[in-house]
Design a protein around this motif. Structure first.
Motif, PDB file in Angstrom:
ATOM      1  N   ASN A 192       0.845  -1.190   0.000  1.00 11.47           N
ATOM      2  CA  ASN A 192       0.000   0.000   0.000  1.00 11.47           C
ATOM      3  C   ASN A 192       0.881   1.242   0.000  1.00 11.47           C
ATOM      4  O   ASN A 192       1.854   1.329   0.756  1.00 11.47           O
ATOM      5  N   LEU A 194       0.328   3.998   1.241  1.00  4.51           N
ATOM      6  CA  LEU A 194       0.298   4.623   2.562  1.00  4.51           C
ATOM      7  C   LEU A 194       1.285   3.963   3.526  1.00  4.51           C
ATOM      8  O   LEU A 194       1.690   4.570   4.520  1.00  4.51           O
ATOM      9  N   GLN A 227      -5.472   0.742  -8.314  1.00  2.00           N
ATOM     10  CA  GLN A 227      -6.280   1.258  -7.218  1.00  2.00           C
ATOM     11  C   GLN A 227      -7.177   0.167  -6.690  1.00  2.00           C
ATOM     12  O   GLN A 227      -7.871  -0.517  -7.439  1.00  2.00           O
ATOM     13  N   GLN A 230     -10.006   2.693  -2.010  1.00  2.00           N
ATOM     14  CA  GLN A 230      -9.372   3.974  -1.712  1.00  2.00           C
ATOM     15  C   GLN A 230      -7.851   3.859  -1.584  1.00  2.00           C
ATOM     16  O   GLN A 230      -7.183   4.853  -1.285  1.00  2.00           O
ATOM     17  N   ASP A 231      -7.306   2.682  -1.810  1.00  2.00           N
ATOM     18  CA  ASP A 231      -5.871   2.464  -1.644  1.00  2.00           C
ATOM     19  C   ASP A 231      -5.163   2.379  -2.993  1.00  2.00           C
ATOM     20  O   ASP A 231      -5.719   1.877  -3.977  1.00  2.00           O
TER      21      ASP A 231
END
Length: 265
Positions: A192, A194, A227, A230-231
């Motif tokens: 990910n 993030l 995608q 939302q990641d």
């Protein structure tokens, strides 16, 4: 009764007994021989190798003390057996407990030749890839204002992380640094975006820079991105080297031979 534990105990006892028998056998076989250099006593230190207790000289007792039973020639070690230097006949060493010996010089030379062949092969692959690689693609500096709506899209990606992106500070963005950072943290499995550690204290802006970096890395074929709700997921791109006949072990050479793009913002 724990049969498995008893079996392991018996195996350990047998191994210990074998080592004692081995030591006793070597002691008996070397009992009548002395070091040819200082006349000191000898002790076996490895299969086919003994050492003098006085001068620490190491020697092969078979080559030093044993002779061919047919012609009286000197034994020589060829890979894993002894041969007579004169008549070429096999010689069974009486200084080997289990009859197995290795020629360390032979295997050392073979290992060196193998490493040299692999080095030459890697060099040929690099040369072939260098001759068939395309030139670096010149790209203009990153300009967030050049694409209408890009800043809003990035704001949507980073919703809930802090204030709106500060476009005025885009000149502080080091794309190459972020590309190297991304490449150091991606794996052969999806990661990910993030979860990649930030380089900047501004979490929102740093995520934007990471996103831009992976876009450019994906464009140059270094990573694959997609995608998942939302990641944004990132994974190393598996280079296709079969078309050039390049072995799989040289995949890294094709993938990282040059920098992703020489882009400066």
């Amino acid at each position: 009764m724990d049969i498995i534990r008893l079996a392991f105990d018996m195996t350990a006892a047998v191994n210990e007994f074998v080592e004692k028998v081995r030591s006793f056998y070597y002691w008996v076989m070397l009992l009548g021989y002395r070091c040819p250099r200082c006349n000191g006593s000898l002790i076996m230190v490895a299969e086919g190798r003994c050492k003098c207790n006085r001068c620490q000289n190491e020697l092969d007792p078979t080559v030093t003390f044993q002779r061919c039973s047919v012609c009286g020639g000197i034994p020589i070690l060829r890979i894993r057996r002894y041969l007579c230097k004169d008549c070429g006949g096999d010689i069974t060493s009486k200084f080997l407990f289990d009859g197995t010996v290795f020629n360390p010089d032979y295997f050392r030379r073979k290992m060196s030749e193998s490493r040299q062949r692999k080095k030459e092969q890697r060099e040929r692959v690099r040369q072939m890839l260098a001759e068939n690689s395309s030139a670096d693609l010149p790209l203009a500096p990153v300009d967030l204002d050049a694409m209408p709506g890009l800043v809003d899209a990035l704001n949507g990606l980073t919703a809930g992380l802090e204030a709106d992106v500060a476009v005025a500070h885009r000149d502080h963005f080091d794309l190459k640094r972020y590309e190297r950072h991304i490449q150091a943290h991606i794996q052969d499995f999806p990661v990910n975006l993030l979860d990649i550690p930030p380089l900047s204290e501004d979490a929102r802006k740093d995520l934007i820079w990471r996103f831009i970096a992976v876009i450019f890395l994906a464009h140059t074929g270094f990573v694959d991105i997609w995608q998942d709700e939302q990641d944004i997921m990132v994974i190393k791109h598996e280079a296709d080297t079969e078309g050039c006949g390049v072995p799989g072990e040289f995949e890294q050479t094709n993938r990282f031979e040059r920098s992703p793009g020489g882009i400066e913002a």
